[in-house]
Design an enzyme around this catalytic site. Structure first.
Site, short mmCIF file in Angstrom:
data_model
loop_
_atom_site.label_atom_id
_atom_site.label_comp_id
_atom_site.label_asym_id
_atom_site.label_seq_id
_atom_site.Cartn_x
_atom_site.Cartn_y
_atom_site.Cartn_z
NE ARG A 1 -10.15 4.83 7.59
CZ ARG A 1 -9.88 3.87 6.73
NH1 ARG A 1 -10.39 3.90 5.53
NH2 ARG A 1 -9.09 2.87 7.05
CE1 TYR B 1 0.61 12.61 -18.80
CE2 TYR B 1 0.08 14.47 -17.37
CZ TYR B 1 -0.15 13.75 -18.53
OH TYR B 1 -1.11 14.16 -19.40
CD GLU C 1 2.62 14.50 -22.25
OE1 GLU C 1 2.54 15.52 -22.97
OE2 GLU C 1 2.58 13.35 -22.71
CB THR D 1 -9.48 13.56 6.16
OG1 THR D 1 -8.17 13.98 5.79
CG2 THR D 1 -10.45 14.70 5.92
CE LYS E 1 -0.33 5.88 1.21
NZ LYS E 1 -1.06 6.43 2.36
CE1 TYR F 1 -3.48 2.69 1.03
CE2 TYR F 1 -2.18 3.00 3.02
CZ TYR F 1 -3.20 3.41 2.18
OH TYR F 1 -3.93 4.51 2.48
#
Ligand code: UDP
Length: 172
Positions: free
Chosen positions: A45, A18, A22, A34, A8, A4
């Protein structure tokens, strides 16, 4: 859990590649825990679980000993941080957006009981594998580069969240 975390990091690397390739403007934000209105009830959560449990009068489920810490950012603060980042041209991050006020999960349970006025008990169950013991964002960069810091205290944020969940549950 490392799959995981690495996914990220890979997302961030892709975004940077990118952007260079670009020549587009990007911004990378690392979003910490949050909470707030419109959390899904069954999301799993901790804030939505505790608030819904307290309002339903069922026990609050603490995983592990409850001494692990988290730092909870109210959703409006997160959105303000994201908007501040969108407005940046030269600063791409990564930048931490979150609330540095750190509390234990057990203390959060107590605050939720206080805010809701619930008499639910608290029960302990085994903690999930590799549950981080501590999580607190360092927001020095966000303060310096974005002039951003959170404005909503956990007390106010929890009150708004509880009000929202109460209204939702009244409609059921
Ligand atoms: N947690 C808990 N009871 C719950 C849900 C979560 O004690 O009903 C704990 C969980 O083990 C973790 C913390 O609360 O230590 C935050 O969990 P959450 O899933 O909200 O966020 P994350 O683990 O991604 O920080």
């Amino acid at each position: 859990r490392s799959g995981y975390d690495e996914a990220k990091r890979f997302g961030e690397a892709l975004t940077m590649a990118y952007s260079r390739y670009e020549s587009v403007n990007v911004g990378i934000v690392r979003i910490f825990n949050t909470y707030g209105p419109r959390l899904r009830r069954g999301d799993g959560r901790v804030v939505s679980n505790f608030v819904c449990q307290a309002l339903s009068g069922v026990p609050l489920t603490i995983y592990g000993d409850g001494l692990q810490t988290r730092s909870f950012c109210y959703v409006d603060d997160l959105v303000t941080g994201l908007l501040a980042m969108i407005d940046q041209r030269d600063f791409v991050g990564p930048v931490n957006i979150g609330n540095p006020q750190e509390i234990t999960v057990a203390e959060l349970a107590r605050r939720v009981l206080d805010t809701t006025g619930s008499t639910s008990e608290v029960v302990f169950s085994p903690s999930p594998e590799q549950d981080p013991a501590r999580r607190q964002p360092d927001i020095t960069l966000a303060r310096g580069e974005l002039g951003w810091s959170p404005a909503v205290s956990l007390e106010d944020g929890l009150e708004r969240t509880v009000d929202w969940f109460r209204r939702q549950m009244d409609q059921l």
